[in-house]
Write a protein that holds these residues in place. Structure first.
Motif, short mmCIF file in Angstrom:
data_model
loop_
_atom_site.label_atom_id
_atom_site.label_comp_id
_atom_site.label_asym_id
_atom_site.label_seq_id
_atom_site.Cartn_x
_atom_site.Cartn_y
_atom_site.Cartn_z
N ALA A 6 56.65 -15.20 39.15
CA ALA A 6 57.12 -16.59 39.20
C ALA A 6 58.64 -16.68 39.08
O ALA A 6 59.24 -17.62 39.60
N SER A 66 50.24 -17.11 40.69
CA SER A 66 51.54 -16.64 40.19
C SER A 66 52.66 -16.93 41.16
O SER A 66 53.80 -17.17 40.76
N GLY A 68 52.66 -19.49 43.11
CA GLY A 68 52.77 -20.93 43.26
C GLY A 68 52.19 -21.46 44.56
O GLY A 68 52.62 -22.49 45.05
#
Length: 81
Positions: A6, A66, A68
């Motif tokens: 991230a 992770s 997004g």
């Protein structure tokens, strides 16, 4: 491990990761443990050739979250800064 995804510049997916690996822009690769091994063969070979560390602990769903994105991801490549 997954929090690292991230926070870093990355590419998601087979094609984008393969391109970044061939261009020498990758420092680490995450491969989904539940992805089709035939799909990952080329990525694994590029990682071995470039001596890029590979982690295979997460599922496609975990990698997607992770990164997004709303779908699973079979490959995520972290880019050099």
């Amino acid at each position: 491990m997954l929090s690292e995804i991230a926070l870093c510049h990355k590419v998601v997916g087979i094609k984008q990761s393969g391109r970044a690996l061939r261009e020498g822009r990758v420092r680490k690769v995450f491969l989904a443990c539940d992805a089709d091994p035939m799909v990952l063969t080329n990525i694994e070979a590029l990682c071995a050739e470039g001596n890029i560390p590979v982690e295979k602990d997460a599922t496609m769903r975990e990698l997607g979250l992770s990164a997004g994105i709303a779908v699973g991801a079979s490959v995520i490549a972290l880019l050099n800064d």
